[in-house]
Motif scaffolding. Structure first.
Motif, short mmCIF file in Angstrom:
data_model
loop_
_atom_site.label_atom_id
_atom_site.label_comp_id
_atom_site.label_asym_id
_atom_site.label_seq_id
_atom_site.Cartn_x
_atom_site.Cartn_y
_atom_site.Cartn_z
N LEU A 198 89.83 78.70 54.92
CA LEU A 198 89.88 79.50 53.66
C LEU A 198 90.23 81.12 53.92
N ASN A 199 90.56 81.47 55.35
CA ASN A 199 90.74 82.48 55.72
C ASN A 199 89.94 83.69 55.12
N SER A 200 88.46 83.41 55.67
CA SER A 200 87.48 84.31 55.10
C SER A 200 86.72 84.64 56.22
N ILE A 201 86.78 86.01 56.65
CA ILE A 201 86.17 86.34 57.78
C ILE A 201 84.70 86.40 57.80
N THR A 202 84.09 86.56 56.31
CA THR A 202 82.94 86.76 55.77
C THR A 202 82.12 85.20 56.11
N ILE A 203 82.85 84.28 55.86
CA ILE A 203 82.07 82.77 56.09
C ILE A 203 82.07 82.55 57.50
N GLU A 204 83.28 82.89 58.26
CA GLU A 204 83.19 82.47 59.63
C GLU A 204 82.05 83.39 60.37
N ALA A 205 82.23 84.54 60.17
CA ALA A 205 81.22 85.37 60.77
C ALA A 205 79.76 84.73 60.50
N ASP A 206 79.46 84.39 59.09
CA ASP A 206 78.14 83.82 58.98
C ASP A 206 77.88 82.52 59.78
N GLY A 207 79.03 81.70 59.83
CA GLY A 207 78.90 80.57 60.64
C GLY A 207 78.69 80.76 62.14
N ARG A 208 79.44 81.81 62.59
CA ARG A 208 79.18 82.16 64.13
C ARG A 208 77.69 82.94 64.18
N HIS A 209 77.06 83.40 63.33
CA HIS A 209 75.82 83.79 63.40
C HIS A 209 74.76 82.56 63.38
N LEU A 210 75.21 81.59 62.57
CA LEU A 210 74.18 80.61 62.64
C LEU A 210 74.48 79.59 64.17
N LEU A 211 75.40 79.63 64.46
CA LEU A 211 75.62 79.09 65.96
C LEU A 211 74.79 79.87 67.00
N THR A 212 74.90 81.13 66.75
CA THR A 212 73.96 81.98 67.67
C THR A 212 72.50 81.65 67.58
N ASP A 213 72.10 81.30 66.31
CA ASP A 213 70.71 80.93 65.98
C ASP A 213 70.46 79.72 66.55
N MET A 214 71.46 78.79 66.61
CA MET A 214 71.15 77.54 67.20
C MET A 214 70.85 77.40 68.68
N VAL A 215 71.89 78.32 69.35
CA VAL A 215 71.77 78.64 70.86
C VAL A 215 70.31 79.24 71.02
N THR A 216 69.86 80.44 70.29
CA THR A 216 68.75 80.71 70.64
C THR A 216 67.51 79.90 70.31
N SER A 217 67.60 78.91 69.39
CA SER A 217 66.63 78.01 69.08
C SER A 217 66.57 76.88 70.24
N GLY A 218 68.01 76.62 70.66
CA GLY A 218 67.77 75.89 71.99
C GLY A 218 67.18 76.42 73.08
N GLY A 219 67.42 77.61 73.44
CA GLY A 219 66.61 78.37 74.47
C GLY A 219 65.20 78.61 74.39
N LEU A 220 64.80 78.64 73.07
CA LEU A 220 63.30 78.62 72.58
C LEU A 220 62.61 77.13 72.76
N VAL A 221 63.35 76.31 72.73
CA VAL A 221 62.65 74.91 72.83
C VAL A 221 62.67 74.58 74.29
N VAL A 222 63.63 75.17 75.27
CA VAL A 222 63.52 74.99 76.92
C VAL A 222 62.21 76.13 77.38
N GLY A 223 62.26 77.20 76.56
CA GLY A 223 61.35 77.91 76.96
C GLY A 223 59.92 77.75 76.65
N LEU A 224 60.02 77.29 75.46
CA LEU A 224 58.43 76.76 75.04
C LEU A 224 57.85 75.59 75.75
N SER A 225 59.00 74.68 76.15
CA SER A 225 58.53 73.73 77.33
C SER A 225 57.96 74.28 78.54
N LEU A 226 58.81 75.21 78.92
CA LEU A 226 58.37 75.69 80.37
C LEU A 226 56.80 76.40 80.10
N MET A 227 56.60 77.29 79.05
CA MET A 227 55.27 77.83 78.71
C MET A 227 54.26 76.47 78.67
#
Length: 329
Positions: free
Chosen positions: A137-166
């Motif tokens: 759709l050539n929308s930088i807003t939607i794309e940026a919001d999607g990349r933000h959610l991917l960042t959230d996925m990555v941090t959540s994955g890191g959280l699961v690994v970290g919580l397992s270590l804890m």
């Protein structure tokens, strides 16, 4: 435009539900590590809300105060999102540093990891979908919001690994150290979004767009199009505005000139995959153009064609006819 609004509304609704889930995980565990994810989810909600407003505003028709439309508000939306992400990351970084010296016990680590893992998976799926739709759709807003959610996925994955270590390494300081690492990652992500939005607001050159437009024109080049130069592109939300100089035979009348200009506009809009508005200044050819001109049966040719000058970023973006480019002749 309705598709954009629907996508952002879905993202907003999902963000609210996941935010509540993450804060629930934080209150269950009292983990700063989980708080990093919960705080970023607040940013998700605010960013999605502002994204919806920016898409609504960018869809408004041009008016006397905004002759190029309202599309650039999408860059401002991305700037707000990047700023909020950065503030959240810096805040969490300071809180984690404080708790590194004054640690507290973390509870129900396994439950917290399960909740965060589920929210991360949902954000990841939605993020990939929004990036794909934002590009189509050539929308930088939607794309940026999607990349933000991917960042959230990555941090959540890191959280699961970290919580397992804890869970297996119950050191009180581990919670703060891991949350500081995630906070730094969040700050870097926010900076990248801010940098991209500022580039758009400052009309920074979009080389990918220019190169794509030049390739379309080069692949479909007409004999009458002697050269194209001083080509520049500006992004206004889902639209691209391009101005350039097009050299045509100097014996063309006004009707022929108009037809050639329109053919350039029609060609690019047909093949570019997005709406492109052209402002084309036409130049008459000069005798010095003859040695690279393809025009057959030219009544004013001063010399035969002897070289082929390809259209590329180098000779189409400079403010000079091709014969003035020392490296091109």
């Amino acid at each position: 435009m309705q598709q954009k609004r629907t996508i952002v509304l879905i993202a907003l609704a999902v963000s609210v539900v996941l935010m509540l889930a993450k804060f629930g995980a934080y209150f269950i565990t009292t983990s700063n590590f989980i708080l990093t994810d919960a705080a970023e989810s607040v940013v998700n909600v605010l960013a999605s809300a502002f994204a919806f407003f920016s898409i609504y505003l960018s869809s408004q028709p041009r008016d006397i105060n905004h002759p190029y439309g309202h599309g650039k508000v999408e860059f401002f939306s991305v700037f707000i999102e990047g700023t909020l992400i950065t503030i959240a990351g810096v805040t969490i970084l300071f809180k984690s540093a404080y708790n590194l010296f004054y640690p507290h016990e973390v509870h129900n680590v396994v439950k917290g990891a399960i909740i965060i893992g589920i929210t991360g998976a949902i954000n990841g799926g939605l993020g990939f979908y929004m990036i794909a739709r934002g590009k189509s759709l050539n929308s930088i807003t939607i794309e940026a919001d999607g990349r933000h959610l991917l960042t959230d996925m990555v941090t959540s994955g890191g959280l699961v690994v970290g919580l397992s270590l804890m869970y297996f390494l119950p050191y009180l300081w581990l919670d703060s150290v891991l949350s500081m690492g995630v906070a730094i990652y969040i700050v870097i992500t926010g900076y990248k979004l801010i940098r991209r939005s500022v580039g758009g607001l400052m009309d920074e050159a979009d080389f990918d767009t220019v190169e794509h437009i030049v390739k379309i024109m080069s692949d479909n080049r007409k004999d009458a199009w002697i050269d194209v130069h001083n080509l520049r592109a500006q992004n206004y939300g889902h639209e691209v505005h391009i101005d350039c100089h097009l050299t045509l035979p100097n014996y063309f009348d006004l009707i022929q000139v108009h037809e050639e200009v329109k053919s350039v506009e029609d060609l690019v809009n047909r093949d570019a995959g997005q709406h492109v508005e052209f402002f084309i200044h036409t130049d008459p050819c000069l005798p010095k153009c003859c040695h690279y001109c393809n025009m057959p049966n030219c009544p004013i040719r001063a010399e035969a064609k002897r070289i082929e000058i390809p259209w590329n970023m180098e000779n189409t973006t400079r403010n000079a006819k091709h014969f003035e480019l020392d490296g091109a002749v």
